[in-house]
Design an enzyme around this catalytic site. Structure first.
Site, PDB file in Angstrom:
ATOM      1  N   LYS A  87       0.848  -1.199   0.000  1.00  0.00           N
ATOM      2  CA  LYS A  87       0.000   0.000   0.000  1.00  0.00           C
ATOM      3  C   LYS A  87       0.879   1.244   0.000  1.00  0.00           C
ATOM      4  O   LYS A  87       1.903   1.283   0.694  1.00  0.00           O
ATOM      5  CB  LYS A  87      -0.909  -0.028   1.236  1.00  0.00           C
ATOM      6  N   SER A 162      -9.702   2.260   2.934  1.00  0.00           N
ATOM      7  CA  SER A 162      -8.844   2.976   2.018  1.00  0.00           C
ATOM      8  C   SER A 162      -7.904   2.074   1.221  1.00  0.00           C
ATOM      9  O   SER A 162      -7.383   2.481   0.187  1.00  0.00           O
ATOM     10  CB  SER A 162      -7.996   3.997   2.786  1.00  0.00           C
ATOM     11  N   SER A 186      -9.605  -0.097   7.174  1.00  0.00           N
ATOM     12  CA  SER A 186      -9.088  -0.052   5.802  1.00  0.00           C
ATOM     13  C   SER A 186      -8.397  -1.311   5.306  1.00  0.00           C
ATOM     14  O   SER A 186      -8.063  -1.408   4.122  1.00  0.00           O
ATOM     15  CB  SER A 186      -8.139   1.128   5.629  1.00  0.00           C
TER      16      SER A 186
HETATM   17  N1  GLN Z   1     -12.865   4.407   6.324  1.00  0.00           N
HETATM   18  C1  GLN Z   1     -12.266   4.857   7.551  1.00  0.00           C
HETATM   19  C2  GLN Z   1     -11.941   6.318   7.447  1.00  0.00           C
HETATM   20  O1  GLN Z   1     -12.271   6.875   6.476  1.00  0.00           O
HETATM   21  C3  GLN Z   1     -11.074   4.026   7.864  1.00  0.00           C
HETATM   22  C4  GLN Z   1      -9.814   4.510   7.273  1.00  0.00           C
HETATM   23  C5  GLN Z   1      -8.643   3.628   7.580  1.00  0.00           C
HETATM   24  O2  GLN Z   1      -8.764   2.588   8.213  1.00  0.00           O
HETATM   25  N2  GLN Z   1      -7.494   4.086   7.165  1.00  0.00           N
HETATM   26  O3  GLN Z   1     -11.371   6.901   8.313  1.00  0.00           O
END
Ligand code: GLN
Length: 524
Positions: A87, A162, A186
């Site tokens: 990532k 994400s 994410s």
């Molecule tokens: N979807 C969550 C957010 O927008 C989680 C993001 C993540 O785990 N990096 O914060």
């Protein structure tokens, strides 16, 4: 499959464990394995857009080293030669790293994140960097400054976020393994909506050194793969103490590989988290979840109903704590030290503040700006106690709820995501709807406990993957793998094979797909 000259098409469909085996048996070389995956990326990534940067030469160089070392009879790590996608949140020396943001476009880190260093030490070829929501803010990968990633199951849909790039790379057979980061879900939510596996380890279980920070008290790096065993194998490579991260646990990595191999749930107490059951789930998600519960029961687990009352406030607390930490972490993008620098138009001798403002305006997307403003507000004197202080108290209550629950049960389960993959563009204008998608994953980050998502079939109404989340007490990550591997094994019997065999062919020329790079409006 084990005969020399395994066709490329088959190599990309092997698991990491199988790839390691065929390389050890010298049926195929590491170079052939890497070439097969690079070929697959050539074939499908125009359609999927899982990768932001490729590392063909670097991956092949590592593979050549592995083949040479093996020829010399050297002892190698269990995953040596198995390629991996990383990532774009992890710093890679010499390889561009952007965290999905325009403000870091073209930035080449001078050093490796600890997790990347460990992959290199294990001699795992790094195929490239995967797409993500900007600074890991989002649940769909539509907030990437470089355009969305598509879900291999249906390229008109999101791959989750994400870490949608890592999940799509796995489901699209571009990589057998991937690195993700999980601040509120994410790793787990993209795994759920792409039919893959992903673990958020215990907070501090994997070093955060060299990871581009979102919210430091919630961020956790973790392994992603297509099977529970592969996820465990990668977990053991990247986990463990690191003196460079002061929040890293000084404890041995939990025995996750042994747990995944054993997969014995007899006598285990499995709690169904009442606050994350029933209401608000897509019917097919609920149906597959209920079936998985029956399966666990048949495998010898004892099913218990458990309540963690404060979990209902997790999303509200998270969206104060996360923006507060994020606004502070993102203050470093000031146009002075590294990254983008924009001179404001029409100003002859701009001040540092004017350059900063122009740079942050041009370099950050809408979602990032939204959270910086929210966080700055929540932390302002006069509001600090009312918002941030209250959220921290709720966080403590949630952690206490989990501690009490784990007195009664060994693990807790819930659906990972309330719905299956939605269409690209469908929720981009509705931040609140997007935030609610993480209601089941966020509590674990607030409490610092580990969680894993494992596929439990396809929702009958849309034919898209559904995931089940397993949660365990801090530092008992191995329990996730015991339960996850048991579900995976028993469902294979139900399906008569792997779920991933049912992914439609995505090797479709991008010309036949609508151009979606403009859907996230001016932030795209
Ligand atoms: N979807 C969550 C957010 O927008 C989680 C993001 C993540 O785990 N990096 O914060």
């Amino acid at each position: 499959m084990n005969s020399p000259g395994t066709p490329t098409q088959d190599l990309v469909r092997l698991t990491a464990a199988q790839l390691a085996q065929v390389m050890i048996a010298k049926d195929v070389s590491a170079v052939e394995v890497v070439q097969a995956h690079l070929g697959r990326i050539d074939g499908v990534d125009e359609a999927l857009h899982a990768f932001l940067a490729r590392n063909d030469e670097g991956a092949l160089a590592t593979a050549r080293e592995v083949d040479a070392a093996r020829a010399r009879g050297e002892e190698l790590s269990p995953l040596a030669g198995v390629p991996i996608a990383v990532k774009d949140v992890a710093c890679t020396a010499g390889l561009v790293t952007t965290a999905g943001s325009r403000i870091l476009q073209g930035w080449i880190p001078p050093y490796d994140a600890t997790v990347v260093r460990r992959l290199r030490e294990a001699r795992m070829p790094i195929l490239g960097k995967t797409n993500m929501d900007e600074f890991a803010m989002g649940s769909s990968t539509e907030h990437s400054a470089y355009g969305p990633t598509r879900n291999p199951w249906d390229t008109s849909r999101i791959p989750g976020g994400s870490g949608g790039g890592s999940a799509a790379a796995l489901a699209g057979f571009e990589a057998p393994l991937a690195i993700g980061s999980d601040t509120g879900g994410s790793i787990r939510q993209p795994a759920a909506v792409t039919g893959t596996v992903g673990t958020k380890p215990t907070y501090g279980g994997v070093s955060r050194y060299g990871i581009i920070a979102l919210a430091s008290s919630l961020d956790q790096i973790g392994p992603c793969a297509r099977t529970v065993l592969d996820t465990a194998l990668l977990h053991e490579v990247i986990g463990g103490y690191d003196a460079l991260d002061s929040t890293c646990l000084d404890a041995p990595v939990p025995p996750v590989v042994a747990a995944a191999r054993q997969a014995d749930v007899r006598g285990m107490r499995v709690g169904i988290l009442r606050e994350l059951a029933g209401e608000g789930y897509q019917p097919g998600v609920q149906q597959r979840f209920d079936e998985a519960v029956t399966l666990l029961q048949a495998a010898g687990a004892q099913i218990v109903d458990v309540s963690c009352p404060h979990v209902s406030y997790a999303v509200a607390a998270y969206y104060l704590i996360l923006p507060s930490e994020a606004s502070s972490n993102l203050a470093r993008y000031d146009a002075m030290r590294y990254g983008l620098r924009v001179r404001p138009a029409g100003v002859a001798a701009p001040s540092a503040e004017q350059v900063m403002a122009a740079t942050r305006d041009a370099g950050f997307g809408d979602e990032v700006k939204r959270r910086v403003i929210l966080g700055t507000y929540a932390l302002s004197s006069g509001y600090y106690d009312a918002y941030y202080g209250q959220a921290l108290k709720v966080r403590t209550l949630i952690a206490q709820d989990f501690a009490a629950a784990f007195e009664q049960v060994d693990v807790l389960i819930s659906p990972t995501s309330p719905i299956t993959a939605f269409g690209i563009g469908e929720k981009i204008d509705d931040p609140l709807a997007m935030y609610l998608l993480d209601l089941a994953t966020i509590p674990a980050n607030l409490a610092g406990i580990p969680g894993l998502s494992v596929p439990i079939g396809l929702a009958p109404e849309d034919g898209l993957p559904v995931g089940l989340q397993i949660l365990a007490p801090a530092m008992a990550d191995e329990r996730l793998y015991t339960v996850g591997a048991a579900i995976e094994r028993d469902l294979q019997h139900v399906w008569g094979g792997s779920l991933l065999d049912r992914i439609p062919d995505v090797s479709m020329p991008a010309a036949f797909l609508p151009d979606l790079r403009t859907t996230s409006k001016e932030s795209a």
